[in-house]
Scaffold this motif. Structure first.
Motif, PDB file in Angstrom:
ATOM      1  N   HIS A  73      20.545 -11.854  35.182  1.00  0.00           N
ATOM      2  CA  HIS A  73      20.667 -10.692  35.763  1.00  0.00           C
ATOM      3  C   HIS A  73      19.205  -9.941  36.314  1.00  0.00           C
ATOM      4  O   HIS A  73      18.164 -10.676  35.678  1.00  0.00           O
ATOM      5  CB  HIS A  73      22.029  -9.673  36.340  1.00  0.00           C
ATOM      6  CG  HIS A  73      21.293  -9.718  33.602  1.00  0.00           C
ATOM      7  ND1 HIS A  73      20.366  -8.674  33.845  1.00  0.00           N
ATOM      8  CD2 HIS A  73      22.444  -9.899  33.084  1.00  0.00           C
ATOM      9  CE1 HIS A  73      21.075  -8.672  32.390  1.00  0.00           C
ATOM     10  NE2 HIS A  73      21.632  -9.340  32.051  1.00  0.00           N
ATOM     11  N   ASN A  74      18.935  -9.172  36.912  1.00  0.00           N
ATOM     12  CA  ASN A  74      17.886  -8.657  37.249  1.00  0.00           C
ATOM     13  C   ASN A  74      17.214  -8.027  36.425  1.00  0.00           C
ATOM     14  O   ASN A  74      16.220  -7.551  36.159  1.00  0.00           O
ATOM     15  CB  ASN A  74      17.980  -8.182  38.771  1.00  0.00           C
ATOM     16  CG  ASN A  74      18.207  -6.485  38.456  1.00  0.00           C
ATOM     17  OD1 ASN A  74      19.147  -6.399  38.425  1.00  0.00           O
ATOM     18  ND2 ASN A  74      17.763  -5.506  39.069  1.00  0.00           N
ATOM     19  N   ALA A  75      17.942  -7.614  35.042  1.00  0.00           N
ATOM     20  CA  ALA A  75      17.651  -6.800  34.403  1.00  0.00           C
ATOM     21  C   ALA A  75      17.490  -7.503  32.664  1.00  0.00           C
ATOM     22  O   ALA A  75      17.757  -6.886  31.834  1.00  0.00           O
ATOM     23  CB  ALA A  75      18.808  -5.081  33.465  1.00  0.00           C
ATOM     24  N   ASN A  76      17.474  -8.663  32.688  1.00  0.00           N
ATOM     25  CA  ASN A  76      17.068  -9.357  31.660  1.00  0.00           C
ATOM     26  C   ASN A  76      15.884  -9.845  31.470  1.00  0.00           C
ATOM     27  O   ASN A  76      14.637 -10.341  31.757  1.00  0.00           O
ATOM     28  CB  ASN A  76      17.272 -10.532  31.670  1.00  0.00           C
ATOM     29  CG  ASN A  76      17.281 -11.359  30.634  1.00  0.00           C
ATOM     30  OD1 ASN A  76      16.719 -11.359  29.978  1.00  0.00           O
ATOM     31  ND2 ASN A  76      18.318 -12.720  30.625  1.00  0.00           N
ATOM     32  N   GLU A  77      15.140  -8.430  30.656  1.00  0.00           N
ATOM     33  CA  GLU A  77      13.632  -8.760  30.191  1.00  0.00           C
ATOM     34  C   GLU A  77      12.867  -8.973  29.388  1.00  0.00           C
ATOM     35  O   GLU A  77      11.642  -9.287  29.563  1.00  0.00           O
ATOM     36  CB  GLU A  77      13.158  -6.529  29.384  1.00  0.00           C
ATOM     37  CG  GLU A  77      13.995  -5.189  30.468  1.00  0.00           C
ATOM     38  CD  GLU A  77      12.480  -5.767  31.771  1.00  0.00           C
ATOM     39  OE1 GLU A  77      11.451  -6.199  31.764  1.00  0.00           O
ATOM     40  OE2 GLU A  77      12.825  -5.982  32.963  1.00  0.00           O
ATOM     41  N   VAL A  78      13.917 -10.059  28.547  1.00  0.00           N
ATOM     42  CA  VAL A  78      13.720 -11.293  27.334  1.00  0.00           C
ATOM     43  C   VAL A  78      13.229 -12.094  28.422  1.00  0.00           C
ATOM     44  O   VAL A  78      12.007 -12.938  28.060  1.00  0.00           O
ATOM     45  CB  VAL A  78      14.669 -11.345  26.667  1.00  0.00           C
ATOM     46  CG1 VAL A  78      13.979 -12.516  25.919  1.00  0.00           C
ATOM     47  CG2 VAL A  78      14.885  -9.655  25.522  1.00  0.00           C
ATOM     48  N   LEU A  79      14.606 -12.529  29.241  1.00  0.00           N
ATOM     49  CA  LEU A  79      13.145 -13.531  30.312  1.00  0.00           C
ATOM     50  C   LEU A  79      12.144 -13.422  30.631  1.00  0.00           C
ATOM     51  O   LEU A  79      11.687 -14.268  31.299  1.00  0.00           O
ATOM     52  CB  LEU A  79      14.946 -14.177  31.351  1.00  0.00           C
ATOM     53  CG  LEU A  79      14.887 -15.051  32.230  1.00  0.00           C
ATOM     54  CD1 LEU A  79      14.382 -16.376  31.170  1.00  0.00           C
ATOM     55  CD2 LEU A  79      15.906 -15.462  32.441  1.00  0.00           C
ATOM     56  N   ALA A  80      12.186 -12.331  31.581  1.00  0.00           N
ATOM     57  CA  ALA A  80      11.455 -11.326  32.603  1.00  0.00           C
ATOM     58  C   ALA A  80       9.660 -11.647  31.251  1.00  0.00           C
ATOM     59  O   ALA A  80       9.056 -12.161  31.888  1.00  0.00           O
ATOM     60  CB  ALA A  80      11.324 -10.313  32.524  1.00  0.00           C
ATOM     61  N   HIS A  81      10.212 -11.251  30.261  1.00  0.00           N
ATOM     62  CA  HIS A  81       8.594 -11.703  29.308  1.00  0.00           C
ATOM     63  C   HIS A  81       8.738 -12.431  29.130  1.00  0.00           C
ATOM     64  O   HIS A  81       7.477 -12.799  28.669  1.00  0.00           O
ATOM     65  CB  HIS A  81       9.984 -10.463  28.314  1.00  0.00           C
ATOM     66  CG  HIS A  81       8.828  -8.943  28.602  1.00  0.00           C
ATOM     67  ND1 HIS A  81       7.836  -8.829  28.903  1.00  0.00           N
ATOM     68  CD2 HIS A  81       9.680  -7.790  28.562  1.00  0.00           C
ATOM     69  CE1 HIS A  81       7.698  -6.878  29.363  1.00  0.00           C
ATOM     70  NE2 HIS A  81       8.935  -6.827  29.292  1.00  0.00           N
ATOM     71  N   LEU A  82       9.385 -13.396  28.642  1.00  0.00           N
ATOM     72  CA  LEU A  82       9.168 -14.885  28.329  1.00  0.00           C
ATOM     73  C   LEU A  82       8.858 -15.779  29.081  1.00  0.00           C
ATOM     74  O   LEU A  82       7.154 -15.900  28.979  1.00  0.00           O
ATOM     75  CB  LEU A  82      10.538 -15.394  27.755  1.00  0.00           C
ATOM     76  CG  LEU A  82      11.339 -15.693  27.506  1.00  0.00           C
ATOM     77  CD1 LEU A  82      12.254 -16.051  26.205  1.00  0.00           C
ATOM     78  CD2 LEU A  82      10.408 -16.282  25.262  1.00  0.00           C
ATOM     79  N   HIS A  83       8.271 -15.263  30.319  1.00  0.00           N
ATOM     80  CA  HIS A  83       7.671 -15.782  31.328  1.00  0.00           C
ATOM     81  C   HIS A  83       6.854 -15.517  31.921  1.00  0.00           C
ATOM     82  O   HIS A  83       6.254 -16.327  31.763  1.00  0.00           O
ATOM     83  CB  HIS A  83       8.637 -16.035  33.115  1.00  0.00           C
ATOM     84  CG  HIS A  83       8.280 -16.450  34.026  1.00  0.00           C
ATOM     85  ND1 HIS A  83       7.630 -16.068  34.924  1.00  0.00           N
ATOM     86  CD2 HIS A  83       8.575 -18.087  33.930  1.00  0.00           C
ATOM     87  CE1 HIS A  83       7.259 -17.314  36.009  1.00  0.00           C
ATOM     88  NE2 HIS A  83       7.605 -18.550  35.508  1.00  0.00           N
ATOM     89  N   SER A  84       6.672 -14.707  31.518  1.00  0.00           N
ATOM     90  CA  SER A  84       5.349 -13.455  31.883  1.00  0.00           C
ATOM     91  C   SER A  84       4.353 -13.833  30.308  1.00  0.00           C
ATOM     92  O   SER A  84       2.740 -14.276  30.677  1.00  0.00           O
ATOM     93  CB  SER A  84       4.894 -12.420  31.945  1.00  0.00           C
ATOM     94  OG  SER A  84       5.284 -11.410  31.009  1.00  0.00           O
ATOM     95  N   ASP A  85       4.964 -14.048  29.164  1.00  0.00           N
ATOM     96  CA  ASP A  85       3.663 -13.874  28.254  1.00  0.00           C
ATOM     97  C   ASP A  85       3.103 -15.317  28.304  1.00  0.00           C
ATOM     98  O   ASP A  85       2.400 -16.105  28.424  1.00  0.00           O
ATOM     99  CB  ASP A  85       4.624 -13.647  27.058  1.00  0.00           C
ATOM    100  CG  ASP A  85       5.090 -12.628  26.577  1.00  0.00           C
ATOM    101  OD1 ASP A  85       4.674 -11.638  27.645  1.00  0.00           O
ATOM    102  OD2 ASP A  85       5.627 -12.915  25.499  1.00  0.00           O
TER     103      ASP A  85
END
Length: 149
Positions: free
Chosen positions: A114-126
């Motif tokens: 879902h769009n609020a999954n900050e862990v996945l988003a930060h994994l990708h950006s990291d």
């Protein structure tokens, strides 16, 4: 074999250190051949591929329990296709694999995708920004050209 550069990027976003091994190949055919050797597939199956994310798992019984251990991720990139499309695509595969290692396989997909999954988003950006920074540092990108664009 001509040049292949190993670049390691890591993150602790999931609570444990995870590393992605990025191999940048000078020659496209060598990248595709390495991908084929890794999987045991026919090299012809890799025609048209400009980058690939690969991993494997080791499974077995340890102390009476079935154990699955994921091995480090390998992202293979060709220096002729280091634009944002290929780099972000392969790093998205890598981030998804790293995140998937933390998810209960029986959990409903909606709990994680879902769009609020900050862990996945930060994994990708990291892992993506670290790779891009190192591609600049190793001279694959021309910082002057990009900054003036």
């Amino acid at each position: 074999m001509t040049g292949v550069r190993l670049i390691r990027v890591s993150t602790r976003r999931t609570g444990v250190r995870e590393t992605v091994r990025v191999l940048v190949y000078d020659e496209l055919d060598e990248m595709r051949a390495a991908a084929a050797r890794f999987t045991g597939n026919d090299p012809g199956e890799w025609a048209g591929v400009m980058g690939v994310c690969q991993t494997y798992k080791v499974e077995g019984v340890v102390d009476g329990d079935w154990v699955t251990k994921r091995q480090p991720l390998i992202v293979r990139l060709w220096r002729g296709a280091l634009g944002s499309r290929v780099v972000t695509h392969e790093m998205s595969h890598a981030a998804t694999e790293l995140y998937g290692r933390t998810v209960d396989p029986d959990a409903p997909v909606g709990e994680h995708l879902h769009n609020a999954n900050e862990v996945l988003a930060h994994l990708h950006s990291d892992i993506t920004y670290k790779l891009v920074d190192l591609l600049y540092a190793y001279g694959y990108y021309d910082r002057e050209m990009v900054m003036s664009a």
